[in-house]
Design an enzyme around this catalytic site. Structure first.
Site, PDB file in Angstrom:
ATOM      1  N   CYS A 170       0.808  -1.220   0.000  1.00 21.65           N
ATOM      2  CA  CYS A 170       0.000   0.000   0.000  1.00 21.65           C
ATOM      3  C   CYS A 170       0.841   1.271   0.000  1.00 21.65           C
ATOM      4  O   CYS A 170       0.309   2.373  -0.043  1.00 21.65           O
ATOM      5  CB  CYS A 170      -0.947  -0.020   1.179  1.00 21.65           C
ATOM      6  SG  CYS A 170      -1.951  -1.512   1.135  1.00 21.65           S
ATOM      7  N   HIS A 310      -2.101   8.297   6.200  1.00 21.61           N
ATOM      8  CA  HIS A 310      -2.333   6.968   5.625  1.00 21.61           C
ATOM      9  C   HIS A 310      -3.663   6.414   6.149  1.00 21.61           C
ATOM     10  O   HIS A 310      -4.461   5.887   5.383  1.00 21.61           O
ATOM     11  CB  HIS A 310      -1.181   6.025   5.977  1.00 21.61           C
ATOM     12  CG  HIS A 310      -1.333   4.658   5.387  1.00 21.61           C
ATOM     13  ND1 HIS A 310      -1.350   4.452   4.034  1.00 21.61           N
ATOM     14  CD2 HIS A 310      -1.519   3.441   5.954  1.00 21.61           C
ATOM     15  CE1 HIS A 310      -1.519   3.151   3.788  1.00 21.61           C
ATOM     16  NE2 HIS A 310      -1.623   2.521   4.934  1.00 21.61           N
ATOM     17  N   GLU A 321       0.494   6.149  13.434  1.00 22.08           N
ATOM     18  CA  GLU A 321       0.942   7.238  12.546  1.00 22.08           C
ATOM     19  C   GLU A 321       0.915   8.583  13.282  1.00 22.08           C
ATOM     20  O   GLU A 321       1.853   9.383  13.174  1.00 22.08           O
ATOM     21  CB  GLU A 321       0.021   7.277  11.320  1.00 22.08           C
ATOM     22  CG  GLU A 321       0.348   8.399  10.348  1.00 22.08           C
ATOM     23  CD  GLU A 321      -0.614   8.411   9.149  1.00 22.08           C
ATOM     24  OE1 GLU A 321      -1.645   7.691   9.198  1.00 22.08           O
ATOM     25  OE2 GLU A 321      -0.319   9.128   8.179  1.00 22.08           O
ATOM     26  N   LYS A 342      -9.183   8.411   3.008  1.00 16.81           N
ATOM     27  CA  LYS A 342      -9.691   7.038   2.798  1.00 16.81           C
ATOM     28  C   LYS A 342     -11.084   6.866   3.412  1.00 16.81           C
ATOM     29  O   LYS A 342     -11.780   5.910   3.082  1.00 16.81           O
ATOM     30  CB  LYS A 342      -8.719   6.010   3.382  1.00 16.81           C
ATOM     31  CG  LYS A 342      -7.425   5.882   2.581  1.00 16.81           C
ATOM     32  CD  LYS A 342      -6.541   4.756   3.090  1.00 16.81           C
ATOM     33  CE  LYS A 342      -5.230   4.673   2.336  1.00 16.81           C
ATOM     34  NZ  LYS A 342      -4.235   5.682   2.777  1.00 16.81           N
ATOM     35  N   HIS A 347      -9.703   2.379   0.563  1.00 16.08           N
ATOM     36  CA  HIS A 347      -8.252   2.190   0.496  1.00 16.08           C
ATOM     37  C   HIS A 347      -7.886   1.605  -0.872  1.00 16.08           C
ATOM     38  O   HIS A 347      -8.209   0.460  -1.167  1.00 16.08           O
ATOM     39  CB  HIS A 347      -7.815   1.268   1.628  1.00 16.08           C
ATOM     40  CG  HIS A 347      -6.329   1.138   1.765  1.00 16.08           C
ATOM     41  ND1 HIS A 347      -5.444   1.785   0.941  1.00 16.08           N
ATOM     42  CD2 HIS A 347      -5.571   0.418   2.644  1.00 16.08           C
ATOM     43  CE1 HIS A 347      -4.212   1.470   1.295  1.00 16.08           C
ATOM     44  NE2 HIS A 347      -4.264   0.652   2.329  1.00 16.08           N
ATOM     45  N   PHE A 411       1.961  -3.255   3.879  1.00 16.53           N
ATOM     46  CA  PHE A 411       2.306  -4.572   4.413  1.00 16.53           C
ATOM     47  C   PHE A 411       3.752  -4.876   4.050  1.00 16.53           C
ATOM     48  O   PHE A 411       4.180  -4.647   2.916  1.00 16.53           O
ATOM     49  CB  PHE A 411       1.420  -5.659   3.785  1.00 16.53           C
ATOM     50  CG  PHE A 411       0.039  -5.761   4.378  1.00 16.53           C
ATOM     51  CD1 PHE A 411      -0.321  -5.062   5.520  1.00 16.53           C
ATOM     52  CD2 PHE A 411      -0.908  -6.598   3.794  1.00 16.53           C
ATOM     53  CE1 PHE A 411      -1.593  -5.177   6.063  1.00 16.53           C
ATOM     54  CE2 PHE A 411      -2.187  -6.716   4.333  1.00 16.53           C
ATOM     55  CZ  PHE A 411      -2.530  -6.004   5.461  1.00 16.53           C
TER      56      PHE A 411
END
Lengths: 423, 82
Positions: A170, A310, A321, A342, A347, A411
Site C-alpha cells: 500500500c 495513511h 501514525e 480514505k 483504500h 504490508f
C-alpha cells in the site's frame, strides 16, 4: 548531466476514483465529504463476509475504446485514464518528441500497483480450467505483469529515460512518486509521469483480506464503514482507481511556461523491521521516515499545515501514525490539519499514494484540507496526538508558503512520506 | 454443415471487429491482417482461436504464419473445416 540537487515541481494531475472519473470531480467529492463506498452487488459477493467496496465512479470501458481495453488489465486502464488527464493537464499536447517541448530521452514513467494484474491472472486461470489451454488469452502476460501499467503509460507519453514500478504493497504509489522525484532531482530525467493504480475488487483478494480481519464488515452501512480515528473503526474498505501526477524540474517547467501546482520537496523512506503485516505500534518506523524527510530536504516543520494521513480505518495503524507525527514534530503537530481521505475513497492499496498525492497537491493549491468523514466518536489517542479535520473541509492559511505531507505505509513494514509545498 | 466462403468472410469480419475494432465492411479477402487490419501477432492468436471455435476447424501454430490475408484464412478454413 552530472548529479545535482534540482528543484522538482508538479505541473499536471489526473485521477479516476470512486468519487469521480477525473481529478476535478474527485476533489469536489473530497471537499464535499462524499463517500464512494457502495454495496457489492455482483453475484459472487453474496457469500463473502465483506460485501462493500469503493468501486470506480466511471467504468474505464466508457472511456477507453473496446479493442484497447480488452488487452489491458483493469489496473492499467485506470492508470492510462489518469495519465492521459495528467499529461494534458500539464499542457503537453502529444507524446514526447511529437510535442517538441519534451525530449523522450529525458522523460520517465513510474507507475506502481500493490498487487498488479490480479483480476487478469485469476480470470485467465478460470478460462484455463473451464475452457482449456488454447483459450488462455495471448495478452495475459503483459496484462498481469505488475509493471504493465507503468509500461503502458510510458508508451502513451513516449518515455525513454526509464520506466519503473516500485512495489511495496500500500506504499507503492507513494514510492513511485518518491522515485520520480529522485530521477529529476539527481538529473536522470527532466519530466516524469508518476503515480499509483489498483484494481483488486475481485472475490479472491476480498476473501483473503477479509480472512486477515483487515477489512470492515460493516455491510449494513457502506458509507459509514470507512471511519479512520473513530472508536468504532473495524478495518479498511477496499477501493479501486488511480492517481497520477506530472513531475518536472523547476527549470524545465519555467522554460515552457507551465502552470505549477506545487513543489515536490522530497521524500522520507524507512522500513519497520517489525512484522510482515502489523504496524509497529509506537510508530517508530514511521517516525524514522519522517526524520529522513527532514534530514534530506530543507522542509521546515513550521510550514507544514496539512497531512494527508495513511489512516486506513484499522484499530492499530491509525494511531501509530499520529504518535509518529507527534514524536518527530512535537508542538508543530498542533498546526497540522490531519485528513484521512480514505474515509471517502476507501483504500486503493497501491493506488492510494497516487490519489492522495493528487489530493495533497490540490489541498495546497486551493488552500483547503479535505475532511475525515464518519468520525462520530474520536479516539482519545488520536485526539491527544493530532488535530483531525472532522466532518467538513477546513481552510488552510491563505497567505505565505505552506507545506503538506502525504503518508503511505504498506504490508511488509514499508513507510513512505512525501512532502509538497506551495510555490 | 460447412460454411460458404461468404459466411467465412462475414465470420472473420465479426472476429476482427471484436478484437481490433476494425469496421466489418473493411474486412475483405485482399486485406492483410497485420498491414491493413491492425491485428498484431498476439491478436492474430486470438483471431485464430476464435475462428477455430466458430468454424470447427483446427489451425496448428505452424500454419498460422501462412495466413497473411483474410483470403488466406478463408481458403484454409474452407479446405479444413469439419
Amino acid at each position: 548531466m552530472s548529479s545535482t540537487n534540482r528543484t522538482v515541481v508538479v505541473t499536471g494531475i489526473g485521477a479516476t476514483t470512486p468519487l469521480g472519473g477525473d481529478a476535478a470531480s474527485t476533489w469536489e467529492g473530497l471537499i464535499a465529504g462524499k463517500s464512494g463506498v457502495k454495496p457489492l452487488e455482483q453475484e459472487w459477493a453474496a457469500d463473502q463476509a465483506v460485501r462493500i467496496a469503493a468501486q470506480i465512479a466511471v467504468e474505464p470501458t466508457e472511456v477507453i475504446p473496446r479493442p484497447q481495453a480488452r488487452r489491458l488489465d483493469r489496473s492499467a486502464q485506470f492508470a492510462l485514464i489518469a495519465a492521459k488527464e495528467a499529461w494534458a493537464d500539464a499542457g503537453y499536447t502529444d507524446k514526447a518528441g511529437e510535442d517538441a517541448t519534451v525530449d523522450p530521452d529525458r522523460l520517465g514513467a513510474v507507475i506502481a500497483s500493490g498487487i498488479g494484474g490480479v483480476t487478469t491472472l485469476l480470470d485467465q486461470y478460470d478460462v484455463l480450467k473451464e475452457k482449456g489451454v488454447r483459450r488462455v488469452s495471448p495478452h495475459t502476460v503483459p496484462m498481469l505483469m505488475p509493471n504493465g501499467p507503468s509500461a503502458n503509460v510510458g508508451l502513451l507519453v513516449g518515455a525513454r529515460a526509464g520506466v519503473h514500478t516500485p512495489v511495496s504493497a500500500c506504499a507503492s504509489g507513494a514510492e513511485a512518486i518518491g522515485y520520480a522525484i529522485e530521477m529529476i532531482r539527481t538529473g536522470r530525467a527532466d519530466v516524469v509521469i508518476a503515480g499509483g493504480t489498483e484494481a483488486a475488487i475481485h472475490p479472491l483478494p476480498i476473501a483473503a483480506f477479509g480472512n486477515m480481519m483487515a477489512m470492515s464488515k460493516n455491510n449494513d452501512d457502506p458509507q459509514g464503514a470507512s471511519r479512520p480515528y473513530d472508536t468504532g473503526r473495524d478495518g479498511f474498505v477496499l477501493g479501486e482507481g488511480a492517481g497520477v501526477i506530472v513531475l518536472e524540474s523547476a527549470e524545465h517547467a519555467a522554460a515552457r511556461g507551465a502552470r505549477v501546482y506545487a513543489e515536490a520537496v522530497g521524500q522520507g523512506i524507512s522500513a519497520d523491521g517489525h512484522d510482515i503485516v502489523q504496524p509497529e505500534p509506537a510508530g517508530r518506523g514511521i517516525a524514522h521516515a519522517l526524520q529522513n524527510l527532514l534530514d534530506s530536504t530543507d522542509l521546515d516543520p513550521a510550514e507544514i499545515v496539512h497531512v494527508n494521513a495513511h489512516a486506513t480505518s484499522t484499530p492499530a495503524g491509525d494511531v501509530a501514525e499520529l504518535k509518529a507525527l507527534r514524536k518527530v514534530f512535537g508542538d508543530d503537530t498542533d498546526h497540522m490539519a490531519v485528513s484521512a481521505t480514505k474515509s471517502m475513497t476507501g483504500h486503493l492499496l497501491g493506488g492510494a499514494g497516487g490519489v492522495e498525492s493528487v489530493a495533497t497537491v490540490l489541498a495546497l493549491y486551493n488552500r483547503v484540507a479535505p475532511p475525515t468523514i464518519n468520525v462520530e466518536n474520536l479516539d482519545p489517542e488520536a485526539e491527544a496526538n493530532a488535530d483531525i479535520v472532522r466532518g467538513e473541509a477546513r481552510k488552510l492559511p491563505v497567505e505565505g508558503r505552506i507545506a503538506a505531507l502525504n503518508d503511505s505505509f504498506g504490508f511488509g513494514g514499508h513507510n513512505v512520506v512525501l512532502a509538497f509545498r506551495t510555490v | 454443415m460447412a460454411a460458404t466462403q461468404e459466411e467465412i468472410v462475414a465470420g472473420l469480419a465479426d472476429i476482427v471487429n471484436e478484437i481490433a475494432g476494425i469496421p466489418v465492411e473493411d474486412v475483405q479477402l485482399d486485406k492483410s491482417f497485420t498491414d491493413d487490419l491492425d491485428v498484431d501477432s498476439l491478436s492474430m492468436v486470438e483471431v485464430v482461436v476464435a475462428a477455430e471455435e466458430r468454424f470447427d476447424v483446427k489451425i496448428p501454430d505452424d500454419d498460422v504464419k501462412n495466413l497473411k490475408t483474410v483470403g488466406d484464412a478463408t481458403t484454409y478454413i474452407l479446405k479444413h473445416q469439419a
